[in-house]
Design a protein around this motif. Structure first.
Motif, mmCIF file in Angstrom:
data_model
loop_
_atom_site.group_PDB
_atom_site.id
_atom_site.type_symbol
_atom_site.label_atom_id
_atom_site.label_comp_id
_atom_site.label_asym_id
_atom_site.label_seq_id
_atom_site.Cartn_x
_atom_site.Cartn_y
_atom_site.Cartn_z
ATOM 1 N N TRP A 70 30.127 -28.815 15.235
ATOM 2 C CA TRP A 70 31.115 -29.507 16.330
ATOM 3 C C TRP A 70 30.210 -29.961 17.643
ATOM 4 N N THR A 73 32.063 -31.183 20.955
ATOM 5 C CA THR A 73 32.680 -30.231 21.797
ATOM 6 C C THR A 73 31.740 -28.915 22.162
ATOM 7 N N SER B 18 36.889 -32.522 21.305
ATOM 8 C CA SER B 18 38.353 -32.041 20.909
ATOM 9 C C SER B 18 38.769 -30.749 21.487
ATOM 10 N N VAL B 19 40.045 -30.933 22.199
ATOM 11 C CA VAL B 19 40.550 -30.040 23.103
ATOM 12 C C VAL B 19 40.902 -28.777 22.079
ATOM 13 N N ARG B 20 41.223 -29.268 20.846
ATOM 14 C CA ARG B 20 41.683 -27.920 19.804
ATOM 15 C C ARG B 20 40.389 -27.305 19.393
ATOM 16 N N ARG B 21 39.360 -27.873 19.172
ATOM 17 C CA ARG B 21 38.155 -27.263 18.956
ATOM 18 C C ARG B 21 37.758 -26.090 20.163
ATOM 19 N N ALA B 23 39.597 -24.905 22.342
ATOM 20 C CA ALA B 23 40.670 -23.879 22.246
ATOM 21 C C ALA B 23 40.385 -22.795 21.387
ATOM 22 N N VAL B 24 39.766 -23.304 20.030
ATOM 23 C CA VAL B 24 39.669 -22.260 18.971
ATOM 24 C C VAL B 24 38.262 -21.595 19.631
#
Lengths: 157, 61
Positions: A70, A73, B18-21, B23-24
């Motif tokens: 990732w 991110t 990615s906001v979702r990643r 947050a994870v």
């Protein structure tokens, strides 16, 4: 193998995060004391939550940086963490606080952990994090073949 | 590289986050921290520490 400075910087940053997190996990009480010494206006419960969760965040972020998982991110997260370090240490230096930075747990309380030195380290890490985040290394992929004609040799000797 | 170019590059990198990643990762760190704190027993910072256990022994006759 091609030398790639962005990968080197990313891996170095990841290793630093993993080591720093691992050194803090064992003694959250000491880390909480170090955090309280910054005298930031946050409730004690928040500081306690940061003290128990932050080392894991550092380890996850460092491990993801090391393996390149990732990257878009995790690069942002690493830059955000380093920006947080710079802001915390910057206000400590400006206010003239005498404290241990707490970056590497309680392994040593010498000049290396003094706020001005820690601020210089954090600023260097912030630059490295932003640079490696904005210059991601894309994995080398073979060209996509669309038809059987692509398999034909283009040059004949 | 010009300042405008740097800002543009940062903006593109920021939009790719990615906001979702994110947050994870944050939730995983908080969960791991709370779990470890629970297992720590006397050294807990968040959860209340377990009360000491007293044992009584009958007096010797």
């Amino acid at each position: 193998m091609k030398f790639d400075p962005a990968t080197l910087v990313r891996c170095l940053l990841g290793a630093i995060f993993v080591v720093a997190g691992a050194l803090k996990i064992g003694a959250p009480g000491d880390f909480h004391t170090d955090l309280a010494a910054y005298a930031i206006p946050l409730p004690d419960f928040t500081l306690r939550l940061i003290a128990v969760a932050f080392p894991f965040l550092e380890i996850f972020c460092g491990a993801a940086l090391l393996v390149g998982y990732w990257p878009e991110t995790v690069g942002a997260l690493a830059a955000g963490l380093c920006l947080g370090f710079v802001l915390m240490l910057g206000q400590a230096v400006l206010r003239g606080l005498e404290l241990n930075c707490g970056c590497l747990g309680n392994i040593e309380s010498g000049w290396f952990q003094q706020p001005p030195v820690a601020l210089a380290r954090a600023a260097l890490m912030l630059w490295a994090a932003i640079w490696s985040w904005c210059n991601p290394v894309m994995p080398a992929r073979p060209p996509r073949l669309t038809s059987r004609a692509d398999l034909a040799p283009t040059q004949t000797l | 590289m010009s300042p405008r170019g740097i800002i543009g590059k940062l903006g593109r990198a920021l939009r790719a986050v990615s906001v979702r990643r994110m947050a994870v990762l944050l939730v995983a760190a908080v969960a791991a921290g709370l779990g470890t704190d629970w297992l720590r027993g006397d050294g807990r910072l968040i959860f209340p520490r377990p009360l000491p256990v007293f044992t009584t022994t009958p007096p010797a006759r």
